[in-house]
Design an enzyme around this catalytic site. Structure first.
Site, short mmCIF file in Angstrom:
data_model
loop_
_atom_site.label_atom_id
_atom_site.label_comp_id
_atom_site.label_asym_id
_atom_site.label_seq_id
_atom_site.Cartn_x
_atom_site.Cartn_y
_atom_site.Cartn_z
CG HIS A 365 8.21 -0.22 -6.12
ND1 HIS A 365 9.52 -0.49 -5.80
CD2 HIS A 365 8.17 1.06 -6.52
CE1 HIS A 365 10.23 0.61 -5.98
NE2 HIS A 365 9.43 1.56 -6.42
CE LYS A 548 10.32 -12.68 3.32
NZ LYS A 548 10.96 -12.21 2.12
NE ARG A 549 3.89 -4.34 6.68
CZ ARG A 549 3.34 -3.13 6.74
NH1 ARG A 549 4.11 -2.05 6.84
NH2 ARG A 549 2.03 -2.96 6.70
CE LYS A 554 5.95 -9.05 1.78
NZ LYS A 554 7.12 -8.73 0.94
CB THR A 656 15.53 -5.16 -0.91
OG1 THR A 656 14.47 -4.80 -0.01
CG2 THR A 656 15.28 -4.51 -2.26
CE LYS A 660 17.83 -4.46 2.86
NZ LYS A 660 16.50 -4.00 3.33
C1 26V Z 1 1.56 0.18 -1.71
C2 26V Z 1 0.37 0.72 -1.39
C3 26V Z 1 -0.75 0.38 -2.23
C4 26V Z 1 -1.87 1.23 -2.08
C5 26V Z 1 -2.11 1.74 -0.70
C6 26V Z 1 -0.97 2.14 0.07
C7 26V Z 1 0.28 1.54 -0.29
C8 26V Z 1 1.39 1.82 0.47
C9 26V Z 1 2.58 1.26 0.14
C10 26V Z 1 2.65 0.46 -0.94
C11 26V Z 1 3.95 -0.09 -1.27
C12 26V Z 1 3.84 -1.50 -1.61
C13 26V Z 1 4.77 -1.74 -2.66
C14 26V Z 1 6.07 -2.27 -2.12
O1 26V Z 1 6.57 -1.98 -1.05
N1 26V Z 1 6.62 -3.05 -2.95
C15 26V Z 1 7.86 -3.69 -2.66
O2 26V Z 1 8.87 -2.91 -3.26
C16 26V Z 1 10.14 -3.43 -3.00
C17 26V Z 1 11.15 -2.47 -3.57
O3 26V Z 1 11.03 -2.42 -4.97
C18 26V Z 1 10.26 -4.82 -3.60
O4 26V Z 1 11.51 -5.34 -3.27
C19 26V Z 1 9.16 -5.73 -3.04
O5 26V Z 1 9.17 -6.97 -3.70
C20 26V Z 1 7.82 -5.09 -3.24
O6 26V Z 1 6.81 -5.83 -2.58
#
Ligand code: 26V
Length: 812
Positions: A365, A548-549, A554, A656, A660
């Site tokens: 992701h 968004k975050r 971003k 995403t 929406k």
């Molecule tokens: C990543 C990490 C990295 C290491 C430490 C903890 C941690 C916790 C959560 C995450 C998730 C980040 C990845 C994420 O949310 N990616 C998003 O995924 C969406 C669904 O596929 C996508 O639409 C977004 O573009 C993408 O940023």
């Protein structure tokens, strides 16, 4: 249940009278109270239980159908789920909305006031967690036998509030008053080991005995995941950590050391205490690795238990099981399954490896290097000594394969190694995930291409067929039907029926209505009514949303520079014919991500300066909505005119929220990033505001040497904006943001500034012609059918999972 003995289930209420009786009996017998003494909480719990019963009955039929067909199962492993509020969804999916509304009315209540007590479980950070929720919804809707596994955090993503214009965090004790939607299943508890050491097994070179130093229990509970327009009800099974009996230290207790006697149990329970709120930067905290292994260990044992219900031996395991890894967070499942097969079930290594590899698939992701998980070898070794040994062996055999294919290419071998050496030895989870799975996918076309060509290029050379794209999607039930009932009704009327909710490509039929003046009039009136409901600004102003975050890639800071430029333009020409705009930001920043929090502070400072300015404030308003979550998204999305998707190209894997918003008729201003590209290709370039560098140009500029200062010197409006920050126009806030932009500007904000501001002028020209704008809005909705999560799931099912639907019988 009429399964074996011919005993039929008592029918659940289908009329208002019967539903009232069901409410009463649940109030008395399950809530244990009476009409006279019932509180709002009692009303909420009772209604929830009554609605839940309807889904539970379908769940029973689903389980019977699944048991009978012994199908191939999808197991979705995810550290995060953002399921959203449950009551309104479950009223819709169970078809009880109408009778429930009338039944509660007879008790003097409304559904709306009861729904206010429904707290969303915020068990995720952002896109990845919400995607998991949309995919389980779509799997149920497509009748795919599936279980989602996750962690039942006591505290979800923090509650955000503003204090003195900056982000403050508060705890999210989401289930403090109980959660009527979950079914605890303590009998299915599992035992999880940590720490300790390994011992050789005499006569075996591969088997080992792991003697853990700590034992923790995992207790599951499940939430029901109904499909829409079908009888399938799947589950999400969430694990919560408990101390084992052995963790209670009786000798200390007897010695009067009561607190010390339970400290082990408290430590165990901390594992599922809180969600880590940092998305996209790895902290390398041991407790997080503990959470990951806890999820994986409990889930794999549960999967094997379920497999054993209908199957014997191991040969059929990969045929009956596919385990989808939602990012690298559950990747220790690969060495864990090897450990179970080799050490506990005594399979030989090659057979175990063949089974393991054929069982897993991995979704990536991100592209940000800092978000790729790695763990220091010493952390791993202490916590999971046996898993590290297994990883070493996997790596040795794998690197031997690489050397055979690319003899003498030492650089390649060291890049592909699961163990990185510099600057310290670390386990690279993405490499492990690619090596141990049958399929790897990115989440949008561009993202999958960049994965193949950059981050995972060496692996794509070795195994080209392994790499796929599955573009993300969203639930049209939650994000159109529930969030935007007015638009849903108009669409249903326009198309003649509501079949589009399960077949979203049918929205294309709206295209022919884009020339119908009365239809356009109603379309526009709905957008306006949604803005009135949201109540953040003048409903006739252009509602410009960035939700968004907060992350520098971003580029909320780019939006801010545009706002400051508008401010200056209006100040310079107070009598000008300005387009009134309401800019709405919402989103959380990781608590330790100072640069992102500084941007939030500057947004609020700019908003305050504008609000206090009698010249500018009639035309421009900046609002920061606190505590962005699924429920807030459901209120903002239907009211948006303009969707800001302005990440630096090549950084946003998919997005995403972009889907929406487009689906709800917002026009996008965006870069060629993530799924924006696919949105633009479908809605048409004439209905999309494109600007900025593409991913290739951005990479070239970084390589050639980027000097943000030159843009500052060359562009008077940009200079004016940055100077205003540094001159203290916004209460002295924002120096750090300006410094970062004029210093490194890692995400090329200044390079895209001029193109962005000019494109916003384009947006305003389009807005001035409201008929044109409304037609563009209709075309966005009409051509966004592709972005249904039902299509995403169909793609996974056909190309990665190779699973078929299992229909559920209508009646017992
Ligand atoms: C990543 C990490 C990295 C290491 C430490 C903890 C941690 C916790 C959560 C995450 C998730 C980040 C990845 C994420 O949310 N990616 C998003 O995924 C969406 C669904 O596929 C996508 O639409 C977004 O573009 C993408 O940023």
């Amino acid at each position: 249940m009429d399964l074996r003995q011919g005993i039929g289930l008592r029918k659940l209420g289908r009329t208002v009278d019967e539903f009232q009786q069901d409410l009463l009996s649940n109030l008395y017998f399950r809530r244990g109270t009476t009409v006279e003494s019932a509180s709002m909480r009692d009303a909420y719990e009772t209604l929830s239980l009554t609605v839940r019963d309807h889904l539970a009955e379908r769940r029973a039929r689903t389980a019977a159908a699944h048991y009978a067909s012994n199908p191939r199962w999808v197991y979705y492993l995810s550290a995060e789920y953002l399921l959203g509020a449950q009551l309104e969804q479950n009223l819709l999916y169970s078809g009880t909305g109408e009778i429930a509304a009338q039944a509660v009315k007879s008790f003097g209540l409304t559904l709306e006031e009861i729904e206010e007590l429904d707290v969303e479980p915020g068990l995720g950070n952002g896109g990845l967690g919400r995607l998991a929720a949309c995919l389980v919804d779509a799997m149920a809707t497509r009748d795919i036998p599936a279980v989602g596994y996750g962690i039942r955090y006591d505290f979800g993503i923090f509650k955000q509030s503003l204090a003195a214009g900056g982000q403050a965090e508060g705890p999210d004790d989401w289930a403090f008053q109980g959660n009527p939607w979950e079914f605890p299943a303590p009998d299915d508890r599992q035992t999880v080991g940590f720490y300790g050491h390994t011992e050789p097994v005499p006569g075996s070179s591969t088997r080992k005995v792991w003697v853990p130093g700590e034992i923790v229990l995992g207790e599951p509970s499940h939430m029901l995941v109904p499909g829409y327009g079908t009888d399938t009800v799947n589950i999400v099974r969430l694990w919560r950590a408990r101390g084992s009996e052995a963790s209670f230290d009786l000798s200390r207790f007897s010695a009067g050391q009561y607190a010390e006697a339970v400290q082990e149990a408290v430590r165990a329970e901390n594992i599922s205490k809180v969600l880590y709120p940092d998305d996209s930067t790895e902290l390398g905290r041991e407790l997080r690795l503990k959470q990951q292994y806890f999820l994986v260990s409990c889930s794999l044992r549960d999967i094997i238990r379920r497999f054993r219900l209908r199957n014997e031996g191991w040969d059929d395991f990969p045929e009956k099981t596919v385990i989808q890894l939602n990012d690298t967070h559950p990747t220790i499942a690969i060495p864990e399954l090897m450990r179970l097969l080799v050490d506990e079930y005594e399979l030989d290594w090659d057979r175990a490896w063949s089974i393991t590899r054929r069982t897993f698939a991995y979704t990536c992701h991100t592209l940000l290097p800092e978000a790729l998980e790695t763990w220091p070898v010493h952390v791993f070794e202490r916590l999971l000594p046996r898993h590290l040994e297994i990883i070493y062996l996997i790596n040795m055999l794998f690197l031997r394969e690489v050397e055979e294919r690319f003899p003498g290419d030492v650089a390649r071998v060291s890049r592909m190694s699961i163990i990185g050496e510099h600057p310290e030895r670390r386990v690279r989870m993405a490499n492990l995930a690619v090596v141990g799975t049958e399929a790897v996918n990115g989440v949008a076309e561009l993202h999958s291409k960049l994965l193949r060509e950059t981050v995972l290029n060496d692996f794509a050379d070795l195994w080209p067929a392994k790499f796929q794209n599955v573009t993300n999607g969203i639930s049209p039930r939650r994000f159109v039907k529930l969030a935007n009932p007015r638009l849903s009704d108009l669409i249903t009327e326009g198309l003649g029926d509501d079949g589009w909710l399960m077949d979203l490509e049918r929205l294309a039929e709206l295209g022919s209505l884009a020339g119908d003046a009365s239809f356009l009039e109603r379309w526009r009136a709905i957008k306006r009514a949604n803005k009135v409901d949201l109540a953040v600004g003048d409903p006739d102003s252009l509602t410009d949303v960035m939700i968004k975050r907060f992350h520098e890639y971003k580029r909320q800071q780019l939006k801010l520079l545009h706002i400051i430029t508008l401010y200056h333009r209006i100040r310079a020409n107070p009598g000008g014919d300005w387009v009134p705009r309401t800019v709405l930001f919402a989103g959380k920043a990781a608590p330790a991500y100072h640069a992102a929090k500084n941007i939030i502070r500057l947004i609020n400072a700019v908003g305050a300066t504008i609000a206090a300015d009698p010249i500018v404030s009639p035309y421009l308003k900046v609002v920061f909505a606190e505590n962005y979550n699924v429920s807030l998204a459901e209120r903002i999305v239907p009211a948006a005119d303009l969707s800001e998707q302005i990440s630096l190209a090549g950084k946003e894997a998919s997005g995403t929220g972009n889907m929406k918003l487009a689906l709800n008729g917002a026009l996008t201003i965006g870069t060629l990033d993530g799924a924006n590209i696919e949105i633009r290709a479908r809605v048409g370039e004439e209905n999309f505001f494109l600007f900025g560098l593409d991913a290739f140009q951005a990479a070239e500029l970084q390589i050639a040497g980027y000097r943000p200062w030159e843009h500052y010197e060359r562009d008077p409006e940009l200079r004016e904006a940055l100077d205003a920050i540094n001159a203290g126009l916004f209460g002295g806030v924002g120096h750090d943001v300006a410094d970062s932009l004029l210093g490194r500007d890692e995400y090329l904000t200044l390079a895209d500034y001029r193109a962005y501001v000019d494109c916003q002028d384009e947006v305003e020209r389009a807005w001035r012609d409201q008929d044109r704008w409304t037609r563009m809005s209709v075309m966005n909705t009409a051509n966004s059918g592709f972005f249904s999560a039902d299509r995403t799931v169909a793609d996974y099912a056909a190309r990665i999972w190779r699973v078929a639907p299992v229909p559920v019988a209508k009646d017992h």
